[in-house]
Write a protein that holds these residues in place. Structure first.
Motif, short mmCIF file in Angstrom:
data_model
loop_
_atom_site.label_atom_id
_atom_site.label_comp_id
_atom_site.label_asym_id
_atom_site.label_seq_id
_atom_site.Cartn_x
_atom_site.Cartn_y
_atom_site.Cartn_z
N ASP A 174 0.81 -1.22 0.00
CA ASP A 174 0.00 0.00 0.00
C ASP A 174 0.84 1.26 0.00
O ASP A 174 0.31 2.37 -0.02
CB ASP A 174 -0.95 0.02 1.21
CG ASP A 174 -0.19 0.15 2.54
OD1 ASP A 174 0.97 -0.33 2.61
OD2 ASP A 174 -0.75 0.73 3.48
N CYS A 175 2.17 1.10 0.02
CA CYS A 175 3.04 2.28 0.05
C CYS A 175 4.47 1.89 -0.29
O CYS A 175 5.23 1.46 0.58
CB CYS A 175 3.00 2.94 1.42
SG CYS A 175 4.05 4.42 1.58
N SER A 176 4.83 2.00 -1.55
CA SER A 176 6.21 1.77 -1.98
C SER A 176 6.77 3.10 -2.49
O SER A 176 6.17 3.74 -3.35
CB SER A 176 6.26 0.71 -3.08
OG SER A 176 6.04 -0.58 -2.54
N GLN A 177 7.91 3.49 -1.92
CA GLN A 177 8.45 4.83 -2.18
C GLN A 177 9.89 4.77 -2.66
O GLN A 177 10.73 4.08 -2.06
CB GLN A 177 8.37 5.68 -0.91
CG GLN A 177 6.93 5.90 -0.43
CD GLN A 177 6.86 6.66 0.87
OE1 GLN A 177 7.49 6.29 1.85
NE2 GLN A 177 6.07 7.75 0.88
N ILE A 178 10.18 5.50 -3.74
CA ILE A 178 11.55 5.61 -4.25
C ILE A 178 12.42 6.24 -3.16
O ILE A 178 12.01 7.18 -2.48
CB ILE A 178 11.57 6.45 -5.53
CG1 ILE A 178 10.76 5.75 -6.63
CG2 ILE A 178 13.01 6.67 -6.01
CD1 ILE A 178 10.64 6.55 -7.91
N GLY A 179 13.62 5.70 -2.98
CA GLY A 179 14.46 6.08 -1.85
C GLY A 179 14.95 7.51 -1.78
O GLY A 179 15.25 8.01 -0.71
N THR A 198 5.60 8.01 -4.59
CA THR A 198 4.91 6.92 -3.91
C THR A 198 3.93 6.19 -4.82
O THR A 198 3.26 6.80 -5.66
CB THR A 198 4.13 7.49 -2.70
OG1 THR A 198 5.04 8.22 -1.85
CG2 THR A 198 3.47 6.38 -1.89
N PHE A 199 3.82 4.87 -4.61
CA PHE A 199 2.91 4.03 -5.39
C PHE A 199 2.19 3.06 -4.44
O PHE A 199 2.75 2.67 -3.41
CB PHE A 199 3.68 3.22 -6.44
CG PHE A 199 4.47 4.06 -7.39
CD1 PHE A 199 3.95 4.43 -8.62
CD2 PHE A 199 5.74 4.51 -7.05
CE1 PHE A 199 4.67 5.23 -9.49
CE2 PHE A 199 6.48 5.30 -7.92
CZ PHE A 199 5.94 5.66 -9.14
N TYR A 209 0.01 5.61 -9.03
CA TYR A 209 0.94 6.66 -8.62
C TYR A 209 0.22 7.61 -7.67
O TYR A 209 -0.83 8.16 -8.00
CB TYR A 209 1.43 7.40 -9.87
CG TYR A 209 2.36 8.55 -9.59
CD1 TYR A 209 3.37 8.46 -8.64
CD2 TYR A 209 2.23 9.76 -10.30
CE1 TYR A 209 4.23 9.52 -8.39
CE2 TYR A 209 3.09 10.82 -10.07
CZ TYR A 209 4.08 10.69 -9.12
OH TYR A 209 4.92 11.76 -8.88
N CYS A 210 0.79 7.79 -6.49
CA CYS A 210 0.15 8.60 -5.44
C CYS A 210 0.75 9.99 -5.32
O CYS A 210 0.32 10.78 -4.47
CB CYS A 210 0.27 7.89 -4.09
SG CYS A 210 -0.39 6.22 -4.06
N GLY A 211 1.75 10.30 -6.14
CA GLY A 211 2.40 11.60 -6.04
C GLY A 211 3.57 11.56 -5.08
O GLY A 211 4.11 10.49 -4.76
N ASP A 212 4.00 12.72 -4.57
CA ASP A 212 5.09 12.76 -3.60
C ASP A 212 4.48 12.90 -2.20
O ASP A 212 3.82 13.87 -1.88
CB ASP A 212 6.09 13.87 -3.92
CG ASP A 212 5.49 15.26 -3.84
OD1 ASP A 212 4.49 15.52 -4.54
OD2 ASP A 212 6.02 16.09 -3.07
N CYS A 213 4.72 11.90 -1.40
CA CYS A 213 4.08 11.78 -0.08
C CYS A 213 5.14 11.69 1.02
O CYS A 213 6.29 11.34 0.77
CB CYS A 213 3.20 10.54 -0.03
SG CYS A 213 2.02 10.39 -1.40
N ARG A 215 7.08 10.07 4.16
CA ARG A 215 7.54 8.68 4.32
C ARG A 215 6.47 7.82 5.01
O ARG A 215 5.90 8.19 6.03
CB ARG A 215 8.83 8.64 5.14
CG ARG A 215 9.44 7.24 5.26
CD ARG A 215 10.56 7.22 6.29
NE ARG A 215 11.73 7.94 5.80
CZ ARG A 215 12.77 7.39 5.17
NH1 ARG A 215 12.75 6.08 4.91
NH2 ARG A 215 13.80 8.10 4.79
N GLY A 216 6.18 6.69 4.40
CA GLY A 216 5.24 5.74 4.97
C GLY A 216 3.78 6.04 4.69
O GLY A 216 2.90 5.32 5.16
N GLU A 217 3.49 7.11 3.90
CA GLU A 217 2.11 7.49 3.60
C GLU A 217 1.87 7.43 2.10
O GLU A 217 2.80 7.55 1.31
CB GLU A 217 1.81 8.90 4.12
CG GLU A 217 1.99 9.04 5.62
CD GLU A 217 1.71 10.45 6.12
OE1 GLU A 217 1.79 10.68 7.34
OE2 GLU A 217 1.41 11.34 5.28
#
Length: 229
Positions: A174-179, A198-199, A209-213, A215-217
């Motif tokens: 539910d939340c994978s984020q580029i480092g 975030t995806f 694609y959820c945009g820029d969120c 961390r963890g959201e």
């Protein structure tokens, strides 16, 4: 092809693909497909792989001259034509419009952007696959995150490649984020926090694609940090 620093660069309209000899003799190519590029950067090949006949330079299938594309530019002081960011030709007007909107959001940017139609040489885009009435972004239809909108769908192999770039900031279904942080905003507590591309997974092999969120959201909130000139 041209040789530089022990790497060959393919001529325009050509790329390097694996040969039968390369598959048989090179252990690192054992599980690759003959006639296909051995990695993502198919326009370059290390000197030994070419000299040993492991890969060869061939015409790129479908390569076409004079395709219609779009550039996002501005005219500094009314006369100097400059690209908005790194020079890039988008094969679709939609991608150019999304990129233009993104670039206009920078508070430090105060010129007028325009989209200009240009010609380029390459391979015409194939028709996109669809999910819930939206196009799915795969490697062929990916033009950089700044040219894609929040809510667009991405293939799982695209997410895998993003997560492989750096140690992910978060990695859940539910939340994978580029480092690497991509921006900063002020949260509801008045604290400045970095944000990450975030995806979230919405179906088998499909991610949104959820945009820029933060961390963890997986949703965007907070306020932009004021820009002081």
């Amino acid at each position: 092809m041209k040789l530089r620093n022990n790497w060959y660069k393919a001529d325009e309209g050509k790329h390097f693909v694996l040969t039968e000899k390369g598959k048989e003799e090179c252990a690192s190519y054992k599980y690759k497909t003959v006639g296909e590029p051995v990695d993502e950067y198919d326009y370059e090949a290390v000197k030994w792989s070419v000299d040993n006949g492991y890969v060869i330079e061939i015409d790129i299938p479908g390569w076409t001259k004079g395709l219609k594309g779009y550039e996002v530019v501005y005219y500094h002081k009314g006369k100097y034509r400059l690209s908005a960011g790194n020079p890039q030709i988008f094969p679709t007007r939609k991608a150019a419009e999304v990129y233009k909107k993104h670039y206009e959001s920078y508070t430090w940017f105060n010129d007028t952007l325009v989209i200009e139609e240009v010609e380029y040489d390459g391979v015409p885009l194939s028709e996109s696959k669809m999910y819930n009435g939206k196009e799915i972004v795969d490697k062929e239809h990916y033009f950089g995150l700044d040219a894609h909108e929040v809510g667009e769908y991405f293939t799982e192999d695209m997410i895998d490649s993003f997560m492989d770039l750096l140690l992910p900031a978060c990695m859940r279904s539910d939340c994978s984020q580029i480092g690497e942080p991509c921006s900063s905003r002020i949260d509801e507590n008045g604290k400045g926090r970095t944000t990450y591309s975030t995806f979230k997974k919405v179906d088998d092999g499909i991610w949104e694609y959820c945009g820029d969120c933060f961390r963890g959201e997986n949703y965007m909130h907070g306020k932009d940090i004021p820009y002081v000139r």
